[in-house]
Structure formats: C-alpha cells, structure tokens
Write a protein that holds these residues in place. Structure first.
Motif, PDB file in Angstrom:
ATOM      1  N   GLY A  35      74.814  79.687  16.588  1.00 28.16           N
ATOM      2  CA  GLY A  35      73.377  79.825  16.725  1.00 28.16           C
ATOM      3  C   GLY A  35      72.987  80.765  17.834  1.00 28.16           C
ATOM      4  O   GLY A  35      73.833  81.287  18.560  1.00 28.16           O
ATOM      5  N   TRP A  36      71.700  80.976  17.915  1.00 25.23           N
ATOM      6  CA  TRP A  36      71.111  81.809  18.956  1.00 25.23           C
ATOM      7  C   TRP A  36      70.074  81.001  19.719  1.00 25.23           C
ATOM      8  O   TRP A  36      69.238  80.310  19.115  1.00 25.23           O
ATOM      9  CB  TRP A  36      70.440  83.037  18.347  1.00 25.23           C
ATOM     10  CG  TRP A  36      71.406  84.007  17.762  1.00 25.23           C
ATOM     11  CD1 TRP A  36      71.826  84.075  16.466  1.00 25.23           C
ATOM     12  CD2 TRP A  36      72.084  85.053  18.461  1.00 25.23           C
ATOM     13  NE1 TRP A  36      72.728  85.090  16.316  1.00 25.23           N
ATOM     14  CE2 TRP A  36      72.905  85.719  17.527  1.00 25.23           C
ATOM     15  CE3 TRP A  36      72.086  85.505  19.777  1.00 25.23           C
ATOM     16  CZ2 TRP A  36      73.709  86.799  17.866  1.00 25.23           C
ATOM     17  CZ3 TRP A  36      72.878  86.582  20.129  1.00 25.23           C
ATOM     18  CH2 TRP A  36      73.680  87.214  19.181  1.00 25.23           C
ATOM     19  N   TYR A  37      70.144  81.119  21.015  1.00 21.31           N
ATOM     20  CA  TYR A  37      69.160  80.526  21.907  1.00 21.31           C
ATOM     21  C   TYR A  37      68.550  81.659  22.728  1.00 21.31           C
ATOM     22  O   TYR A  37      69.115  82.751  22.798  1.00 21.31           O
ATOM     23  CB  TYR A  37      69.817  79.519  22.861  1.00 21.31           C
ATOM     24  CG  TYR A  37      70.250  78.231  22.207  1.00 21.31           C
ATOM     25  CD1 TYR A  37      71.321  78.190  21.322  1.00 21.31           C
ATOM     26  CD2 TYR A  37      69.591  77.043  22.490  1.00 21.31           C
ATOM     27  CE1 TYR A  37      71.717  77.012  20.726  1.00 21.31           C
ATOM     28  CE2 TYR A  37      69.981  75.844  21.910  1.00 21.31           C
ATOM     29  CZ  TYR A  37      71.044  75.836  21.032  1.00 21.31           C
ATOM     30  OH  TYR A  37      71.429  74.660  20.446  1.00 21.31           O
ATOM     31  N   LEU A  47      66.288  76.794  21.393  1.00 24.35           N
ATOM     32  CA  LEU A  47      66.948  77.191  20.160  1.00 24.35           C
ATOM     33  C   LEU A  47      66.059  78.161  19.395  1.00 24.35           C
ATOM     34  O   LEU A  47      64.869  77.913  19.207  1.00 24.35           O
ATOM     35  CB  LEU A  47      67.230  75.971  19.294  1.00 24.35           C
ATOM     36  CG  LEU A  47      67.797  76.260  17.909  1.00 24.35           C
ATOM     37  CD1 LEU A  47      69.206  76.811  17.997  1.00 24.35           C
ATOM     38  CD2 LEU A  47      67.763  74.999  17.043  1.00 24.35           C
ATOM     39  N   ALA A  49      67.622  79.913  16.343  1.00 27.35           N
ATOM     40  CA  ALA A  49      68.095  79.701  14.980  1.00 27.35           C
ATOM     41  C   ALA A  49      69.547  79.273  15.021  1.00 27.35           C
ATOM     42  O   ALA A  49      70.285  79.643  15.941  1.00 27.35           O
ATOM     43  CB  ALA A  49      67.948  80.976  14.141  1.00 27.35           C
ATOM     44  N   SER A  50      69.946  78.513  14.008  1.00 27.21           N
ATOM     45  CA  SER A  50      71.338  78.100  13.910  1.00 27.21           C
ATOM     46  C   SER A  50      71.759  78.087  12.460  1.00 27.21           C
ATOM     47  O   SER A  50      70.913  78.026  11.549  1.00 27.21           O
ATOM     48  CB  SER A  50      71.550  76.718  14.528  1.00 27.21           C
ATOM     49  OG  SER A  50      70.828  75.733  13.816  1.00 27.21           O
ATOM     50  N   THR A  57      70.628  76.511   7.484  1.00 22.87           N
ATOM     51  CA  THR A  57      69.982  77.177   8.619  1.00 22.87           C
ATOM     52  C   THR A  57      68.845  76.332   9.182  1.00 22.87           C
ATOM     53  O   THR A  57      68.263  75.484   8.495  1.00 22.87           O
ATOM     54  CB  THR A  57      69.420  78.547   8.215  1.00 22.87           C
ATOM     55  OG1 THR A  57      68.495  78.364   7.126  1.00 22.87           O
ATOM     56  CG2 THR A  57      70.531  79.478   7.776  1.00 22.87           C
ATOM     57  N   TYR A  59      65.469  76.993  12.043  1.00 21.53           N
ATOM     58  CA  TYR A  59      64.741  77.978  12.838  1.00 21.53           C
ATOM     59  C   TYR A  59      63.681  77.305  13.709  1.00 21.53           C
ATOM     60  O   TYR A  59      63.065  76.321  13.305  1.00 21.53           O
ATOM     61  CB  TYR A  59      64.028  78.990  11.933  1.00 21.53           C
ATOM     62  CG  TYR A  59      64.937  79.879  11.138  1.00 21.53           C
ATOM     63  CD1 TYR A  59      65.325  79.536   9.845  1.00 21.53           C
ATOM     64  CD2 TYR A  59      65.408  81.083  11.669  1.00 21.53           C
ATOM     65  CE1 TYR A  59      66.163  80.358   9.109  1.00 21.53           C
ATOM     66  CE2 TYR A  59      66.238  81.911  10.944  1.00 21.53           C
ATOM     67  CZ  TYR A  59      66.615  81.544   9.663  1.00 21.53           C
ATOM     68  OH  TYR A  59      67.442  82.366   8.941  1.00 21.53           O
ATOM     69  N   ILE A  69      68.928  84.379  10.338  1.00 18.47           N
ATOM     70  CA  ILE A  69      70.286  84.217  10.849  1.00 18.47           C
ATOM     71  C   ILE A  69      71.257  84.249   9.675  1.00 18.47           C
ATOM     72  O   ILE A  69      70.963  83.715   8.600  1.00 18.47           O
ATOM     73  CB  ILE A  69      70.437  82.913  11.657  1.00 18.47           C
ATOM     74  CG1 ILE A  69      71.782  82.870  12.381  1.00 18.47           C
ATOM     75  CG2 ILE A  69      70.230  81.676  10.784  1.00 18.47           C
ATOM     76  CD1 ILE A  69      71.896  81.740  13.406  1.00 18.47           C
TER      77      ILE A  69
END
Length: 121
Positions: A35-37, A47, A49-50, A57, A59, A69
């Motif tokens: 994911g992206w933080y 957070l 997206a993961s 997913t 968001y 993502i």
C-alpha cells in the motif's frame, strides 16, 4: 534483508498526474498486501490506498476516483497512478508491505524511505 524502493515523486501543477512505483526486494517468501501512505507537514501519516495479493483494493475517500493502485505480483511491485492532483495531495508518500520473510512464520511490516509529491496551485 528486505528493501522497498520508491520512485516517481516530484512537482506537478494542479490537475496534473504522477505515477509512483515501489519495488520490494530481498529474502521475501510472500507478500500479503502492499500500500501507499502519505504524511503532510504537521499531520499524521494516513492510508492512501492498499491492495492485497488477491487484488482487493482499498482507498481513502479523499482519493477515490482519482488514484488507482495496481500490483505486479511476480515482480513484487506496486504502483500508484495519481490523477487530478490538487495541493491537498502534497505530502511525502511511503510504500508499505505486509510480508513474510523466508524462514519467518509471522508477517512483518516494512516501509520505504518515502518520496515527495508536491502539487502547486
């Protein structure tokens, strides 16, 4: 040793797009989720997206419809396509992976070093 290496950050004008990449390497047995933080100055990390190994997913409400993502499992790589960027998206973006190392039974959390995204008005 596990490493997450991010790339793709930078400066963009409002309405522009950027694509972030994160590649995981090292003695990895399996990756459950990536994911992206992001963390803006004076704010908590949140957070963005993961995505799971199965492709599910999640968001943040603030990015739904604008960010996508995706993941290439065989390459242990995750991408974040960011469209319609606005100054509120300015932050350091961190890659995260929930993974198991070879020979280790419990999953562990790993983080990248972060990449700066700046959106000018």
């Amino acid at each position: 040793q596990v490493q997450l290496v991010e790339s793709g950050g930078g400066l963009v004008q409002t309405g522009g797009s950027l694509r972030l990449s994160c590649a995981a390497s090292g003695n990895i047995f399996s990756i459950n989720a990536m994911g992206w933080y992001r963390q803006a100055p004076g704010k908590q990390r949140e957070l963005v997206a993961s995505i799971t190994s199965g492709g599910s997913t999640n968001y943040a409400d603030s990015v739904k419809g604008r960010f996508t993502i995706s993941r290439v499992n065989g390459k242990k790589t995750v991408y974040l396509q960011m469209n319609s960027l606005n100054p509120g998206d300015t932050a350091v973006y961190y890659c995260n992976a929930d993974l198991k190392r070879i020979g280790v039974w419990v999953p562990e959390d790993y983080w990248g070093q972060g990449t700066q995204v700046t959106v000018s008005s």
